[in-house]
Design an enzyme around this catalytic site. Structure first.
Site, PDB file in Angstrom:
ATOM      1  NE  ARG A 155      -4.091  -1.780   0.395  1.00 10.84           N
ATOM      2  CZ  ARG A 155      -4.122  -3.068   0.103  1.00 10.84           C
ATOM      3  NH1 ARG A 155      -3.081  -3.631  -0.490  1.00 10.84           N
ATOM      4  NH2 ARG A 155      -5.190  -3.791   0.367  1.00 10.84           N
ATOM      5  CB  SER A 181      -8.138  -1.513   4.887  1.00 12.12           C
ATOM      6  OG  SER A 181      -8.549  -2.731   4.340  1.00 12.12           O
ATOM      7  CD  GLU A 184      -5.231   1.121   2.682  1.00 14.07           C
ATOM      8  OE1 GLU A 184      -5.328   2.067   1.877  1.00 14.07           O
ATOM      9  OE2 GLU A 184      -5.965   0.130   2.662  1.00 14.07           O
TER      10      GLU A 184
HETATM   11  N1  EPU Z   1     -10.040 -10.726  10.868  1.00 12.71           N
HETATM   12  C1  EPU Z   1     -10.584 -10.812  12.129  1.00 12.71           C
HETATM   13  N2  EPU Z   1     -11.521  -9.886  12.490  1.00 12.71           N
HETATM   14  C2  EPU Z   1     -11.916  -8.906  11.650  1.00 12.71           C
HETATM   15  C3  EPU Z   1     -11.342  -8.800  10.360  1.00 12.71           C
HETATM   16  C4  EPU Z   1     -10.393  -9.739  10.001  1.00 12.71           C
HETATM   17  O1  EPU Z   1     -10.273 -11.695  12.919  1.00 12.71           O
HETATM   18  O2  EPU Z   1     -12.791  -8.120  12.058  1.00 12.71           O
HETATM   19  C5  EPU Z   1      -9.075 -11.762  10.454  1.00 12.71           C
HETATM   20  C6  EPU Z   1      -9.741 -12.742   9.494  1.00 12.71           C
HETATM   21  O3  EPU Z   1     -10.311 -13.788  10.164  1.00 12.71           O
HETATM   22  C7  EPU Z   1      -8.596 -13.196   8.634  1.00 12.71           C
HETATM   23  C8  EPU Z   1      -7.644 -12.021   8.643  1.00 12.71           C
HETATM   24  O4  EPU Z   1      -8.041 -11.182   9.705  1.00 12.71           O
HETATM   25  O5  EPU Z   1      -7.945 -14.277   9.216  1.00 12.71           O
HETATM   26  C9  EPU Z   1      -7.584 -11.272   7.328  1.00 12.71           C
HETATM   27  O6  EPU Z   1      -8.841 -10.733   7.016  1.00 12.71           O
HETATM   28  P1  EPU Z   1      -9.287 -10.410   5.507  1.00 12.71           P
HETATM   29  O7  EPU Z   1      -9.025 -11.574   4.632  1.00 12.71           O
HETATM   30  O8  EPU Z   1     -10.657  -9.863   5.579  1.00 12.71           O
HETATM   31  O9  EPU Z   1      -8.276  -9.306   4.994  1.00 12.71           O
HETATM   32  P2  EPU Z   1      -7.554  -8.063   5.702  1.00 12.71           P
HETATM   33  O10 EPU Z   1      -6.133  -8.424   5.924  1.00 12.71           O
HETATM   34  O11 EPU Z   1      -8.326  -7.566   6.845  1.00 12.71           O
HETATM   35  C10 EPU Z   1      -6.709  -7.077   3.415  1.00 12.71           C
HETATM   36  C11 EPU Z   1      -6.730  -5.773   2.688  1.00 12.71           C
HETATM   37  C12 EPU Z   1      -8.092  -5.538   2.036  1.00 12.71           C
HETATM   38  C13 EPU Z   1      -8.381  -6.685   1.065  1.00 12.71           C
HETATM   39  C14 EPU Z   1      -8.319  -7.995   1.868  1.00 12.71           C
HETATM   40  C15 EPU Z   1      -8.490  -9.217   0.986  1.00 12.71           C
HETATM   41  C16 EPU Z   1      -5.161  -4.350   3.867  1.00 12.71           C
HETATM   42  C17 EPU Z   1      -4.988  -3.149   4.724  1.00 12.71           C
HETATM   43  N3  EPU Z   1      -6.422  -4.684   3.590  1.00 12.71           N
HETATM   44  O12 EPU Z   1      -7.628  -6.988   4.495  1.00 12.71           O
HETATM   45  O13 EPU Z   1      -8.016  -4.343   1.286  1.00 12.71           O
HETATM   46  O14 EPU Z   1      -9.651  -6.541   0.463  1.00 12.71           O
HETATM   47  O15 EPU Z   1      -7.037  -8.130   2.518  1.00 12.71           O
HETATM   48  O16 EPU Z   1      -7.349  -9.376   0.210  1.00 12.71           O
HETATM   49  O17 EPU Z   1      -4.175  -4.947   3.442  1.00 12.71           O
HETATM   50  C18 EPU Z   1      -8.385  -1.984   1.377  1.00 12.71           C
HETATM   51  O18 EPU Z   1      -7.174  -1.852   1.217  1.00 12.71           O
HETATM   52  O19 EPU Z   1      -9.159  -0.996   1.482  1.00 12.71           O
HETATM   53  C19 EPU Z   1      -8.949  -3.324   1.465  1.00 12.71           C
HETATM   54  C20 EPU Z   1     -10.246  -3.531   1.714  1.00 12.71           C
END
Ligand code: EPU
Length: 339
Positions: free
Chosen positions: A165, A239, A335
């Site tokens: 990012r 995010s 972010e």
């Molecule tokens: N999780 C939790 N609780 C929550 C949210 C997430 O425990 O409330 C855990 C989930 O269980 C999972 C892990 O966190 O094990 C990862 O969650 P998720 O796959 O939803 O992805 P993320 O890491 O929270 C990132 C990106 C998103 C992108 C998703 C999918 C960043 C900052 N965010 O989110 O990007 O859609 O992966 O690839 O890297 C954005 O940048 O605006 C965005 C939405």
């Protein structure tokens, strides 16, 4: 002649829907309007700010200067090789519409980035990413215009210094260039990345063994819709924080204390810890503070029920950072661009 408005409200131009104003405001639709806007700013000694889709921005103060809303459109195939196709998109194109265009025209690679809000021009600034794919994986070059000299410059993938990012446009060249168009190197044959999270499993559940690009983007849409709030229904900026990158030694220590802590490998020495999980663990998931809260289905998304002020958002941001620091000793960084 370019229409430049004074004291313009910006509430409808960001997906977080926080009220703010710009001293001067102009919508530009082509290069000559852009150059006119740059000239106006120079002649009147005004700073320039550029807004694309407004989907990754928190406006905390009045914009003292000229705010340019970029609506420069156009997509063209510039070169076809045997396995790859170069496609150039103007920076004011809506990113997701551009992804749809590539799918319709059998240009492969961007499927997992479907439904990310914002414009083509904003995509390289923060090297957008989702489901194991980042913009940099398909980036070829971009054309930018130097605000100071008005001259054009081509940035290669190395010039952009992409990171998680992150890019040079968030650092050394912040506010220095107007990204005019972005050229991507797409594939003539599918090379879907389905091994991230639940994409592969969701396709198998639907009985799809050999997915088409349309199957993939539909699945991405379903997964996103099940977790992420639509900013046009519930204002948010995606995010709000980055997932912190942590040294393996520190991670191992944390894991002893919190055996359920999820992580993604980054390199041999670093892992990423999902900030959404950290926020959930400190008890802030879904907890309301006036009109703002971290979303109940994905704690990484800060949502505004309506009418929130920048101060209310910043107060919640500070609360989240403090609680995560206190419990885990980790620093979260935003972010979203805070202006
Ligand atoms: N999780 C939790 N609780 C929550 C949210 C997430 O425990 O409330 C855990 C989930 O269980 C999972 C892990 O966190 O094990 C990862 O969650 P998720 O796959 O939803 O992805 P993320 O890491 O929270 C990132 C990106 C998103 C992108 C998703 C999918 C960043 C900052 N965010 O989110 O990007 O859609 O992966 O690839 O890297 C954005 O940048 O605006 C965005 C939405």
């Amino acid at each position: 002649m370019l229409k430049i408005e004074k004291d313009h409200s910006l509430i409808k131009y960001t997906t977080l829907k926080i009220s703010s104003q710009a001293d001067y405001f102009a919508v530009i639709k082509n290069k000559s309007e852009l150059l006119e806007a740059i000239k106006f700013a120079k002649d009147n000694q005004q700073a320039i700010f550029v807004l694309g889709g407004g989907s990754n921005v928190l406006l905390t103060n009045r914009i003292k200067g000229l705010l340019i809303k970029n609506e420069i459109k156009g997509i063209q195939v510039v070169k076809k090789n045997k396995d790859t196709i170069l496609v150039e998109a103007s920076s004011g194109e809506i990113w997701s519409k551009f992804v749809s265009y590539t799918v319709e025209n059998k240009l492969y690679g961007l499927e997992n980035l479907f439904l990310i809000y914002g414009t083509v021009g904003a995509a390289p600034v923060q090297n957008i990413g989702a489901y194991g794919v980042e913009l940099k994986d398909y980036f070829y070059q971009l054309q930018a215009i130097d605000f100071k000299s008005g001259k054009e410059k081509t940035f290669s993938i190395t010039d952009c210094r992409f990171g998680y990012r992150d890019s040079i446009f968030k650092n050394k060249f912040k506010g220095k260039y107007f990204i005019y168009s972005v050229t991507l190197k797409l594939l003539s044959k599918p090379n879907f990345k389905l091994n991230y999270g639940s994409i592969g499993a969701a396709l198998i559940n639907k009985g799809i063994k050999k997915p088409t690009a349309i199957d993939v983007i539909k699945t991405i849409e379903e997964i996103r819709n099940s977790k992420l709030p639509n900013p046009f229904v519930l204002p948010n900026a995606g995010s709000f924080f980055k997932n912190p990158e942590v040294n393996l030694q520190i991670f191992k220590k944390l894991l002893q204390q919190y055996p359920d802590m999820p992580s993604f490998p980054v390199s041999r020495t670093k892992v990423k810890i999902p900030a959404g999980w950290l926020i959930e663990q400190v008890g802030l998931k879904g907890k309301k503070f006036g009109p703002v809260r971290m979303y109940e289905k994905q704690a990484l998304i800060l949502v505004n029920e309506g009418g929130a002020s920048a101060k209310q958002v910043l107060n919640l941001v500070a609360k989240v950072k403090l609680a995560v620091k206190k419990k885990f000793g980790l620093d979260l960084s935003e972010e979203v661009n805070i202006i």
